[in-house]
Design a protein around this motif. Structure first.
Motif, PDB file in Angstrom:
ATOM      1  N   LEU A  54      13.675   8.977  -4.716  1.00  0.00           N
ATOM      2  CA  LEU A  54      12.733  10.086  -4.481  1.00  0.00           C
ATOM      3  C   LEU A  54      13.421  11.433  -4.686  1.00  0.00           C
ATOM      4  O   LEU A  54      12.878  12.333  -5.344  1.00  0.00           O
ATOM      5  CB  LEU A  54      12.175  10.011  -3.053  1.00  0.00           C
ATOM      6  CG  LEU A  54      11.060   8.992  -2.797  1.00  0.00           C
ATOM      7  CD1 LEU A  54      10.632   9.042  -1.333  1.00  0.00           C
ATOM      8  CD2 LEU A  54       9.857   9.227  -3.698  1.00  0.00           C
ATOM      9  N   GLU A  55      14.638  11.554  -4.158  1.00  0.00           N
ATOM     10  CA  GLU A  55      15.359  12.832  -4.288  1.00  0.00           C
ATOM     11  C   GLU A  55      15.714  13.100  -5.758  1.00  0.00           C
ATOM     12  O   GLU A  55      15.642  14.229  -6.230  1.00  0.00           O
ATOM     13  CB  GLU A  55      16.630  12.854  -3.430  1.00  0.00           C
ATOM     14  CG  GLU A  55      16.387  13.193  -1.968  1.00  0.00           C
ATOM     15  CD  GLU A  55      15.571  12.117  -1.257  1.00  0.00           C
ATOM     16  OE1 GLU A  55      15.733  10.941  -1.625  1.00  0.00           O
ATOM     17  OE2 GLU A  55      14.758  12.452  -0.377  1.00  0.00           O
ATOM     18  N   ASP A  57      14.116  12.109  -8.419  1.00  0.00           N
ATOM     19  CA  ASP A  57      12.891  12.516  -9.114  1.00  0.00           C
ATOM     20  C   ASP A  57      12.617  14.007  -8.860  1.00  0.00           C
ATOM     21  O   ASP A  57      12.316  14.763  -9.785  1.00  0.00           O
ATOM     22  CB  ASP A  57      11.738  11.639  -8.595  1.00  0.00           C
ATOM     23  CG  ASP A  57      10.386  12.088  -9.099  1.00  0.00           C
ATOM     24  OD1 ASP A  57      10.120  11.867 -10.293  1.00  0.00           O
ATOM     25  OD2 ASP A  57       9.604  12.662  -8.308  1.00  0.00           O
ATOM     26  N   GLU A  58      12.783  14.425  -7.597  1.00  0.00           N
ATOM     27  CA  GLU A  58      12.520  15.834  -7.271  1.00  0.00           C
ATOM     28  C   GLU A  58      13.569  16.732  -7.900  1.00  0.00           C
ATOM     29  O   GLU A  58      13.255  17.786  -8.454  1.00  0.00           O
ATOM     30  CB  GLU A  58      12.507  16.025  -5.751  1.00  0.00           C
ATOM     31  CG  GLU A  58      11.166  15.625  -5.187  1.00  0.00           C
ATOM     32  CD  GLU A  58      11.090  15.738  -3.675  1.00  0.00           C
ATOM     33  OE1 GLU A  58      11.969  16.378  -3.059  1.00  0.00           O
ATOM     34  OE2 GLU A  58      10.138  15.163  -3.112  1.00  0.00           O
ATOM     35  N   ARG A  59      14.807  16.293  -7.843  1.00  0.00           N
ATOM     36  CA  ARG A  59      15.890  17.118  -8.386  1.00  0.00           C
ATOM     37  C   ARG A  59      15.697  17.346  -9.892  1.00  0.00           C
ATOM     38  O   ARG A  59      15.830  18.467 -10.384  1.00  0.00           O
ATOM     39  CB  ARG A  59      17.230  16.431  -8.118  1.00  0.00           C
ATOM     40  CG  ARG A  59      18.370  17.190  -8.740  1.00  0.00           C
ATOM     41  CD  ARG A  59      19.705  16.691  -8.289  1.00  0.00           C
ATOM     42  NE  ARG A  59      20.722  17.534  -8.906  1.00  0.00           N
ATOM     43  CZ  ARG A  59      21.998  17.424  -8.705  1.00  0.00           C
ATOM     44  NH1 ARG A  59      22.441  16.529  -7.859  1.00  0.00           N
ATOM     45  NH2 ARG A  59      22.855  18.221  -9.314  1.00  0.00           N
ATOM     46  N   GLY A  61      12.970  17.142 -11.498  1.00  0.00           N
ATOM     47  CA  GLY A  61      11.779  17.985 -11.663  1.00  0.00           C
ATOM     48  C   GLY A  61      12.159  19.468 -11.674  1.00  0.00           C
ATOM     49  O   GLY A  61      11.566  20.278 -12.391  1.00  0.00           O
ATOM     50  N   ARG A  62      13.191  19.818 -10.867  1.00  0.00           N
ATOM     51  CA  ARG A  62      13.639  21.228 -10.816  1.00  0.00           C
ATOM     52  C   ARG A  62      14.657  21.528 -11.909  1.00  0.00           C
ATOM     53  O   ARG A  62      14.703  22.606 -12.464  1.00  0.00           O
ATOM     54  CB  ARG A  62      14.298  21.526  -9.456  1.00  0.00           C
ATOM     55  CG  ARG A  62      13.358  21.515  -8.268  1.00  0.00           C
ATOM     56  CD  ARG A  62      14.068  22.037  -7.020  1.00  0.00           C
ATOM     57  NE  ARG A  62      15.284  21.293  -6.699  1.00  0.00           N
ATOM     58  CZ  ARG A  62      15.330  20.203  -5.921  1.00  0.00           C
ATOM     59  NH1 ARG A  62      14.215  19.750  -5.378  1.00  0.00           N
ATOM     60  NH2 ARG A  62      16.469  19.589  -5.676  1.00  0.00           N
ATOM     61  N   ARG A 249      11.483  10.450 -14.365  1.00  0.00           N
ATOM     62  CA  ARG A 249      12.369  11.571 -14.705  1.00  0.00           C
ATOM     63  C   ARG A 249      13.835  11.190 -14.789  1.00  0.00           C
ATOM     64  O   ARG A 249      14.625  11.894 -15.413  1.00  0.00           O
ATOM     65  CB  ARG A 249      12.190  12.685 -13.673  1.00  0.00           C
ATOM     66  CG  ARG A 249      10.838  13.366 -13.768  1.00  0.00           C
ATOM     67  CD  ARG A 249      10.664  14.292 -12.589  1.00  0.00           C
ATOM     68  NE  ARG A 249       9.422  15.022 -12.681  1.00  0.00           N
ATOM     69  CZ  ARG A 249       8.837  15.580 -11.624  1.00  0.00           C
ATOM     70  NH1 ARG A 249       9.388  15.477 -10.416  1.00  0.00           N
ATOM     71  NH2 ARG A 249       7.719  16.248 -11.764  1.00  0.00           N
ATOM     72  N   ARG A 443       4.470   9.610  -0.588  1.00  0.00           N
ATOM     73  CA  ARG A 443       5.369  10.226  -1.594  1.00  0.00           C
ATOM     74  C   ARG A 443       5.746   9.203  -2.658  1.00  0.00           C
ATOM     75  O   ARG A 443       5.775   9.497  -3.850  1.00  0.00           O
ATOM     76  CB  ARG A 443       6.658  10.733  -0.920  1.00  0.00           C
ATOM     77  CG  ARG A 443       6.488  12.092  -0.259  1.00  0.00           C
ATOM     78  CD  ARG A 443       7.802  12.514   0.385  1.00  0.00           C
ATOM     79  NE  ARG A 443       8.861  12.819  -0.562  1.00  0.00           N
ATOM     80  CZ  ARG A 443      10.165  12.839  -0.262  1.00  0.00           C
ATOM     81  NH1 ARG A 443      10.556  12.562   0.963  1.00  0.00           N
ATOM     82  NH2 ARG A 443      11.062  13.133  -1.181  1.00  0.00           N
ATOM     83  N   LYS A 447       4.657   9.225  -6.719  1.00  0.00           N
ATOM     84  CA  LYS A 447       5.635   9.044  -7.805  1.00  0.00           C
ATOM     85  C   LYS A 447       5.234   7.843  -8.676  1.00  0.00           C
ATOM     86  O   LYS A 447       5.285   7.913  -9.908  1.00  0.00           O
ATOM     87  CB  LYS A 447       7.042   8.854  -7.212  1.00  0.00           C
ATOM     88  CG  LYS A 447       8.112   8.564  -8.245  1.00  0.00           C
ATOM     89  CD  LYS A 447       9.475   8.458  -7.573  1.00  0.00           C
ATOM     90  CE  LYS A 447      10.561   7.964  -8.503  1.00  0.00           C
ATOM     91  NZ  LYS A 447      10.240   6.836  -9.352  1.00  0.00           N
TER      92      LYS A 447
END
Ligand SMILES: Cc1cc2nc3c(=O)[nH]c(=O)nc-3n(C[C@H](O)[C@H](O)[C@H](O)COP(=O)(O)OP(=O)(O)OC[C@H]3O[C@@H](n4cnc5c(N)ncnc54)[C@H](O)[C@@H]3O)c2cc1C
Length: 492
Positions: A54-55, A57-59, A61-62, A249, A443, A447
């Protein structure tokens, strides 16, 4: 392994797939190898993917540039880059290569399809090399990949076919004949000069080796579509950008630019013009089933998280107590199991061709020659010569039945579009029912939904896969025709 001594994953597999349980009674050690491989994927998920997915994917994304090499290293230690490397050279692909591949990707993607795709991109890049046209690379690049797994220095690969003006068009013979092709591999003395662009190439930036499809004459793409091995570091190859992706991602999709890239004749895989038959249709008849597995894995993941969510109390009540949730769970499980059934059918049918190739006595015979002989200059020169290309091309035609391969392609397309459409459906149904809840399960499902959407696009869009299935099964107008090397004269 008796059934009692199987791991939880193994027992669950045999419970979910009665056909596999039955096959195990007939062919115990090979099916136990398949189960061990899926167990290994489950362990990788538990220890490495689940804690970071999850982290990550978010990372990404940024920060689209970020790639998790630690995860790639761990995947290597688990031998996940060897899934399609033939057993005869030390890899994991044997008699049940497609079945095992499908189950492995399903397991990996039931946790994170981005991480699964990072591994699958290398498998796809390797695929053209495990056709007889790529025999010369079994002792070199494939061994380097396995060495990289052991030493913690992952050697990744990617497969580049899509061009800016031709995506769907390069995956079907009639479309390719009329496609607007951007890239050309022009014949020059001693090799080819590559110019043009490939887009959306999974793992293209991180790959050390690329297998590339290109026309040697842009105005005759179907007749001249050919396969090449290109080192990513070769002069003239660059990566202008990586995409900002909505899902999956952890695996980048890169644009690749080729500017006057010289590659020697030896880097041609098979013969000129073999690209549609061996590079697209044969490979897709295997890989589309694995992408079906990506879909069924995502659907399984979404179902698991939805079930866990439904069992948690919200304002003193558990959603699972409501009949609408119970019915939704039954519908979702039905979708998951339908997908899995189609993918397994494809895997088992496909192994009659692909698995059989892995254990074929002729192939085994070639690799029973001492390694020093196989690496010797005369042996390698023969494989790269036009006589060698004719020999390996003929070998393919002797070992593979075109009608059977055509049927496998239609099963692969069916499994691919059905399982990936169902993945989108399961994840979106779960999201609708979870509403605005901010639990960790939501969450994951959000995803899953983003990851699932992409599976409808790659390995042939689902529209194209529907057409492929229709053209083979219902119209009877599409047939995989393997190269006829004796009818052509190679260029040395
Ligand atoms: C996440 C991701 C990873 C990818 N990884 C790779 C990779 O590793 N290597 C690689 O080479 N490529 C890769 N691709 C590219 C992928 O294979 C293409 O995006 C796909 O083939 C579609 O091509 P396109 O994007 O040009 O769309 P188009 O071909 O332009 O299609 C647009 C729409 O029109 C429909 N359409 C087009 N022609 C027809 C027709 N004749 N009949 C009916 N409908 C039609 C399509 O189904 C689609 O819905 C990847 C793509 C994505 C999204």
């Amino acid at each position: 392994m008796s059934r009692e001594r199987l791991s939880d994953t193994g027992r669950q597999l045999l419970h979910d797939f009665p056909a596999l349980a039955k096959l195990r009674k007939l062919d115990r050690s090979n099916i136990d190898n398949v189960i061990a491989l899926v167990d290994n994927c489950a362990a990788f998920n538990r220890e490495h993917a689940e804690p970071v997915a999850l982290e990550l994917d978010e990372r990404i994304g940024r920060d689209t540039d970020y790639f998790d090499w630690d995860l790639a290293r761990e995947a290597g230690y688990h031998r996940l880059f060897s899934l399609v490397i033939p057993e005869v050279v030390g890899g994991l692909a044997g008699k049940y290569m497609l079945t095992a591949g499908y189950l492995a990707f399903e397991e990996l993607c039931s946790c994170c399809a981005g991480i699964g795709n990072m591994i699958a991109a290398t498998a796809l890049g390797i695929s053209p090399m495990i056709t007889p046209g790529g025999l010369a690379y079994w002792d070199t690049i494939l061994r380097e990949i396995m060495e990289g797994e052991k030493t913690g220095k992952p050697v990744l690969m990617a497969y580049a076919i899509t061009e800016p003006s031709a995506g769907t068009d390069v995956e079907e013979p009639d479309f390719l004949a009329r496609a607007r092709i951007n890239m050309e591999a022009k014949k020059v003395k001693g090799g080819y000069l590559l110019n043009g662009r490939k887009v959306f190439i999974s793992g293209g930036r991180e790959a050390k080796y690329l297998t590339v499809c290109a026309a040697t004459e842009r105005d005759r793409p179907l007749d001249t579509w050919s396969l090449f091995m290109v080192e990513r570091e070769r002069e003239g190859v660059s990566v202008p950008r990586v995409e900002r992706k909505m899902g999956q991602r952890a695996c980048h999709a890169a644009e690749l630019l080729f500017e006057d890239v010289f590659i020697p004749d030896a880097n041609l895989l098979g013969q000129e013009g073999d690209g549609m038959a061996t590079g697209i249709l044969s490979i897709m008849s295997a890989s589309r089933g694995a992408v079906g597995g990506v879909g069924s894995g995502i659907a399984r993941g979404a179902f698991r998280h939805f079930l866990a969510w439904a069992r948690e109390a919200k304002n003193g009540r558990k959603p699972i107590g409501e009949q609408r949730i119970q019915m939704a769970l039954a519908d979702m499980q039905s979708a998951v199991q339908q997908s899995r059934g189609l993918c397994l059918s494809h895997g088992l049918a496909g192994d009659e061709v692909f698995g059989a190739l892995m254990i074929n006595p002729l192939v085994k015979g070639l690799f029973s020659l001492p390694r020093a002989v196989r690496l010797s200059r005369p042996y390698r020169s023969f494989l790269h010569s036009s006589a060698g290309r004719v020999f390996t091309g003929q070998m393919l035609r002797v070992l593979v039945d075109e009608d059977e391969l055509t049927h496998i392609l239609s099963l692969a397309s069916l499994a691919k579009f059905s399982a990936t459409d169902k993945a989108v459906w399961v994840a979106s149904r779960a999201l609708e029912l979870m509403g605005t809840d901010d639990s960790v399960h939501r969450r994951w499902v959000e995803k899953n939904f983003r990851d699932a959407k992409l599976t409808q696009i790659y390995e042939g869009t689902n529209q194209l896969n529907r057409l492929t299935h229709y053209l083979i099964e219902l119209a009877g107008t599409l047939k995989v025709e393997l190269p006829r090397p004796l009818e052509r004269v190679g260029r040395d």
